[in-house]
Design an enzyme around this catalytic site. Structure first.
Site, PDB file in Angstrom:
ATOM      1  N   ARG A 188      20.863   6.829 -15.056  1.00  0.00           N
ATOM      2  CA  ARG A 188      22.224   6.604 -14.572  1.00  0.00           C
ATOM      3  C   ARG A 188      22.255   6.571 -13.046  1.00  0.00           C
ATOM      4  NH1 ARG A 188      25.584  11.183 -16.522  1.00  0.00           N
ATOM      5  NH2 ARG A 188      23.623  12.242 -16.152  1.00  0.00           N
ATOM      6  N   ASN A 229      26.200   8.765 -20.319  1.00  0.00           N
ATOM      7  CA  ASN A 229      25.371   9.025 -21.488  1.00  0.00           C
ATOM      8  C   ASN A 229      26.243   8.991 -22.744  1.00  0.00           C
ATOM      9  OD1 ASN A 229      22.995   9.451 -20.061  1.00  0.00           O
ATOM     10  ND2 ASN A 229      23.361  11.629 -19.845  1.00  0.00           N
TER      11      ASN A 229
END
Length: 79
Positions: free
Chosen positions: A7, A25
């Protein structure tokens, strides 16, 4: 790909390119990326997600879904 920095890597690339949105997520271990900006910028981010050799973790697939921009993003967030 949780726990490997994907990320954060995605956020860095998005900021370099100039798109807004977020990476988060999902419960099943996948990462959802939502990006808004000029189409060519979003296409560049998609290309990097698919092919960049330096992504943390292993990318096994990228699915893209295009829609009308909704706005409301301030930068590119990690959720």
């Amino acid at each position: 790909m949780q726990g490997v920095g994907f990320r954060w890597w995605t956020r860095a690339r998005a900021l370099e390119i100039g798109v807004l949105g977020y990476a988060s997520n999902l419960d099943d271990g996948r990462v959802q990326v939502v990006a808004e900006g000029p189409r060519e910028y979003c296409e560049r981010l998609l290309e990097l997600l698919r092919t960049a050799p330096d992504t943390p973790g292993q990318v096994v697939g990228v699915a893209d879904l295009w829609g009308e921009p909704r706005g409301g993003y301030d930068g590119f967030a990690i959720r």
